[in-house]
Design a protein around this motif. Structure first.
Motif, short mmCIF file in Angstrom:
data_model
loop_
_atom_site.label_atom_id
_atom_site.label_comp_id
_atom_site.label_asym_id
_atom_site.label_seq_id
_atom_site.Cartn_x
_atom_site.Cartn_y
_atom_site.Cartn_z
N TYR A 250 37.26 12.66 -17.19
CA TYR A 250 38.44 11.81 -17.37
C TYR A 250 39.41 12.35 -18.42
CZ TYR A 250 35.89 8.40 -14.58
OH TYR A 250 35.22 7.76 -13.56
N LEU A 251 38.93 13.20 -19.31
CA LEU A 251 39.80 13.80 -20.33
C LEU A 251 40.37 15.14 -19.90
CD1 LEU A 251 37.72 12.97 -23.54
CD2 LEU A 251 39.82 11.86 -22.77
N GLY A 252 40.03 15.58 -18.69
CA GLY A 252 40.56 16.85 -18.20
C GLY A 252 39.97 18.05 -18.89
N LEU A 253 38.69 17.95 -19.30
CA LEU A 253 38.01 19.04 -19.99
C LEU A 253 36.72 19.38 -19.24
CD1 LEU A 253 38.25 17.59 -23.61
CD2 LEU A 253 39.82 19.23 -22.57
N THR A 254 36.13 20.50 -19.60
CA THR A 254 34.82 20.84 -19.06
C THR A 254 33.75 20.22 -19.95
OG1 THR A 254 34.62 22.87 -20.36
CG2 THR A 254 35.70 23.03 -18.19
N THR A 255 32.59 19.95 -19.38
CA THR A 255 31.50 19.37 -20.17
C THR A 255 31.08 20.31 -21.29
OG1 THR A 255 30.70 18.18 -18.22
CG2 THR A 255 29.15 18.46 -20.04
N GLU A 256 31.09 21.62 -21.00
CA GLU A 256 30.69 22.60 -22.00
C GLU A 256 31.64 22.58 -23.20
OE1 GLU A 256 31.06 23.19 -18.79
OE2 GLU A 256 28.93 23.35 -18.23
N ALA A 257 32.95 22.50 -22.93
CA ALA A 257 33.93 22.52 -24.02
C ALA A 257 33.82 21.25 -24.87
CB ALA A 257 35.34 22.64 -23.44
N LEU A 258 33.61 20.10 -24.22
CA LEU A 258 33.50 18.85 -24.97
C LEU A 258 32.22 18.82 -25.80
CD1 LEU A 258 34.91 16.16 -25.48
CD2 LEU A 258 33.64 15.18 -23.56
N THR A 259 31.12 19.34 -25.23
CA THR A 259 29.87 19.39 -25.98
C THR A 259 30.01 20.29 -27.20
OG1 THR A 259 28.63 19.10 -23.92
CG2 THR A 259 27.41 19.92 -25.82
N LYS A 260 30.62 21.43 -27.01
CA LYS A 260 30.83 22.38 -28.11
C LYS A 260 31.66 21.76 -29.23
CE LYS A 260 32.54 27.06 -28.99
NZ LYS A 260 33.19 28.26 -28.39
N LEU A 261 32.61 20.92 -28.85
CA LEU A 261 33.47 20.25 -29.82
C LEU A 261 32.65 19.37 -30.76
CD1 LEU A 261 36.53 19.83 -30.47
CD2 LEU A 261 36.42 17.80 -29.03
N PHE A 262 31.60 18.76 -30.23
CA PHE A 262 30.79 17.84 -31.02
C PHE A 262 29.73 18.55 -31.86
CE2 PHE A 262 31.69 14.67 -27.41
CZ PHE A 262 32.85 14.25 -28.04
N VAL A 263 29.12 19.58 -31.31
CA VAL A 263 27.96 20.18 -31.97
C VAL A 263 28.31 21.38 -32.84
CG1 VAL A 263 26.43 19.38 -30.13
CG2 VAL A 263 27.40 21.67 -30.01
N GLU A 264 29.57 21.85 -32.77
CA GLU A 264 29.98 23.00 -33.58
C GLU A 264 31.25 22.68 -34.35
OE1 GLU A 264 30.50 26.41 -31.15
OE2 GLU A 264 28.37 26.56 -30.56
N ARG A 265 31.44 23.42 -35.44
CA ARG A 265 32.71 23.31 -36.17
C ARG A 265 33.10 24.68 -36.69
NH1 ARG A 265 31.95 22.38 -41.97
NH2 ARG A 265 29.72 22.46 -42.49
N THR A 266 34.40 24.88 -36.80
CA THR A 266 34.93 26.17 -37.23
C THR A 266 35.31 26.10 -38.70
OG1 THR A 266 35.80 26.60 -35.02
CG2 THR A 266 36.69 27.91 -36.83
N ILE A 267 34.80 27.05 -39.49
CA ILE A 267 35.11 27.13 -40.92
C ILE A 267 35.97 28.37 -41.13
CG2 ILE A 267 34.19 27.34 -43.25
CD1 ILE A 267 31.61 26.08 -42.24
N LYS A 268 37.17 28.17 -41.68
CA LYS A 268 38.09 29.28 -41.91
C LYS A 268 37.80 29.90 -43.27
CE LYS A 268 41.86 27.57 -39.02
NZ LYS A 268 43.30 27.20 -38.96
N THR A 269 37.68 31.22 -43.28
CA THR A 269 37.46 31.97 -44.51
C THR A 269 38.45 33.12 -44.56
OG1 THR A 269 35.88 33.56 -43.56
CG2 THR A 269 35.00 31.43 -44.33
#
Length: 564
Positions: free
Chosen positions: A105-124
């Motif tokens: 319903y959000l127009g995303l893939t399940t893999e991309a949405l799952t990755k959004l929740f379980v990972e985060r990007t840290i900028k260095t």
């Protein structure tokens, strides 16, 4: 899953999102499905009235469905060499199904949405690092995404409502400044466990109570004192419950940047190294230990709780997720992911600003120009909330407010099956009345003079009604509207207990203006001879009193000078 099981009703459009099965409860002779269908049809018609229909409405409902499904997505920890890493519970088929539907319903893939929740990007400085979240962190990420989607959809609908109500007909400037507003506020909250949300709600109620005190008590007392009705407004009203100390505790002292309030301490605590709720709570106890509204909890609870004495009573707050809930900024990957959604509403309506900014940056880079400066990070919940409360209070202070206080008859909001049936729990209601300052308000209404009319208005209204021979004494001297009103009330024998004369206005007790209005309206149609004679007698008597007073004073001065 949702309060309304409208998906069981005949859909108003094709492809209606699926939310779950119906609940077959009876509601006043109708099933829940029938009631929900009627409510849903009314909702659809309301959307059509602001131009939201067809595919746009369908996509909005899909976003609502996605938010609801995200609430059913659960995470578990998977033990890895890196530590606990979150993943969707493989044993919970309902959670996986909910995640698939939300992504769809959000127009995303399940893999991309799952990755959004379980990972985060840290900028260095050396580049980006992908860090894994644990189940608790993934849950917070899921809630942040749901909140962002709902917030942006809410703002989008407000924009559509404003566009629907907009008129191109020119309006005078004074018409734009005049308005009637209705504010329905959430009440004071005190539960067994109170958190960040209750703190913000109670801060709002403190600010509104301060406005209530100023408009009902302080402003009225100042007006009475200014008009000379009483030597001291405080002596007339009694001292209202002053909650300014609690407001200063929460938001700080106005104009003093060093006197930081508790809310801004929460906000600044997030920027500290190794920030945690326990450290934040420790700073609170250290900073406000001497404040009269910051109470000390039992030593065994001091690490996880703090107590604030609000105008309605003391409330114990339990820390644990204050810093997480105060963080209102979505990570860059969240905004970027939703801006690339294949769903029209998500990409073009809710995250259009992100998509536009990305396109502008790419265009500038292609042309060899400087990248446009990114907008500053979104402010925290505390900063936004304080700004919104300030704007609300400023708007209320610029208007004349009428307050309607609501109380619950009992905690269960249900009638007790006794003989006779009982609705009101007296002790429960009384505690609410005390918290709302209703006894003091009733005392003000009992003793006060809520209706006031300038003398000039009454003079203008009744001067043409009286015959010329009755006015010859009044018109022989400079105009004095207060003097005219005194004569008018004397002529009509208006009881002195029903009004008081100020410097510029006459003040009436509650309900007394209506009685006076009936008498004066009748007088306009047929003035009694006795009334006219009493009106004339007032001025004749006043003239002779003044003459006698002058004569007596002159005699006393003559005796004094003779002895000297």
């Amino acid at each position: 899953l949702t309060q309304f099981n409208y998906t069981t009703a005949p859909p108003p459009f094709e492809g209606q999102p699926e939310l779950g099965g119906p609940a077959a409860h009876e509601l006043k002779g109708k099933t829940a499905v029938q009631v929900d269908q009627e409510n849903f049809e009314e909702l659809v018609e309301a959307f059509k009235s602001i131009g939201v229909e067809g595919l746009l409405l369908k996509n909005l409902f899909q976003v609502v469905a996605a938010i609801l499904h995200l609430g059913n997505v659960s995470f578990v920890d998977d033990e890895t060499p890196e530590g606990d890493v979150a993943k969707v519970d493989p044993k919970d088929k309902r959670a996986q199904s909910a995640l698939d539907l939300a992504a769809q319903y959000l127009g995303l893939t399940t893999e991309a949405l799952t990755k959004l929740f379980v990972e985060r990007t840290i900028k260095t400085p050396d580049g980006n690092i992908i860090a894994k979240r644990n189940s608790r962190g993934a849950g917070f990420a899921r809630e942040a995404v749901s909140k962002a989607l709902y917030s942006r959809m809410f703002e989008f609908l407000l924009l559509k409502i404003r566009q629907a109500l907009f008129t191109e007909t020119p309006m005078p400037d004074d018409a734009l400044e005049a308005f009637i507003g209705v504010l329905d506020i959430f009440g004071f909250e005190s539960f067994a466990v109170n958190g960040f949300e209750q703190l913000l709600i109670n801060f709002t109620n403190e600010a509104l109570q301060g406005t209530f005190n100023r408009q009902v008590f302080v402003a009225e007392a100042a007006l009475y004192e200014k008009e000379g009705l009483f030597d001291s407004g405080e002596g007339f009203f009694g001292r209202p419950v002053d909650n300014s100390a609690c407001i200063e505790l929460l938001q700080g002292v106005k104009g003093n940047k060093k006197a930081q309030g508790l809310l801004m301490l929460i906000d600044s605590a997030a920027a500290a190294p190794d920030a945690s709720d326990e450290k934040m709570n420790g700073r609170m106890h250290q900073s406000f230990v001497k404040h009269p509204c910051f109470l000390k909890p039992h030593p065994k609870d001091a690490k996880s709780t703090f107590i604030i004495r609000h105008y309605a009573g003391a409330v114990r707050y339990t820390v644990g997720s204050f810093l997480e809930q105060n963080n209102d900024r979505l990570p860059d990957e969240v905004e970027g992911l939703f801006a690339s959604s294949t769903d029209h509403v998500v990409a073009e309506c809710l995250f259009l600003d992100v998509k536009t900014a990305a396109a502008a940056a790419k265009d500038a880079a292609d042309k060899g120009g400087r990248r446009p400066r990114r907008k500053p990070p979104a402010r925290s919940v505390v900063r936004k909330f304080q700004g919104q409360v300030k704007d609300l209070i400023d708007a209320l202070e610029a208007t004349r407010c009428i307050f309607i206080r609501c109380v619950k008859p009992n905690a269960a909001m249900q009638r007790q099956d006794l003989t006779p049936p009982i609705w009101f729990d007296r002790q429960y209601v009384f505690s609410q009345l005390q918290a709302l300052n209703i006894p003091q308000t009733a005392e003000v209404l009992k003793k006060g003079f809520p209706t006031r009319i300038p003398y000039s208005v009454l003079e203008k209204s009744f001067l043409p009604v009286l015959p010329k021979d009755a006015l010859k004494f009044y018109e022989s001297k400079p105009s004095n509207p207060k003097y005219f009103v005194r004569a008018l009330f004397y002529a009509f024998d208006v009881p002195g207990a029903s009004f008081k004369l100020g410097l510029t206005k006459v003040f009436f007790r509650a309900g007394k203006l209506a009685e006076l209005d009936i008498v004066l309206k009748a007088a306009k149609s047929d003035l009694d001879t006795e009334i006219i004679e009493r009106f004339k007698f007032f001025f004749v008597r006043a003239f002779w009193r003044a003459a006698i007073t002058k004569g007596v004073a002159c005699g006393l001065w003559l005796e004094y000078f003779a002895k000297a």
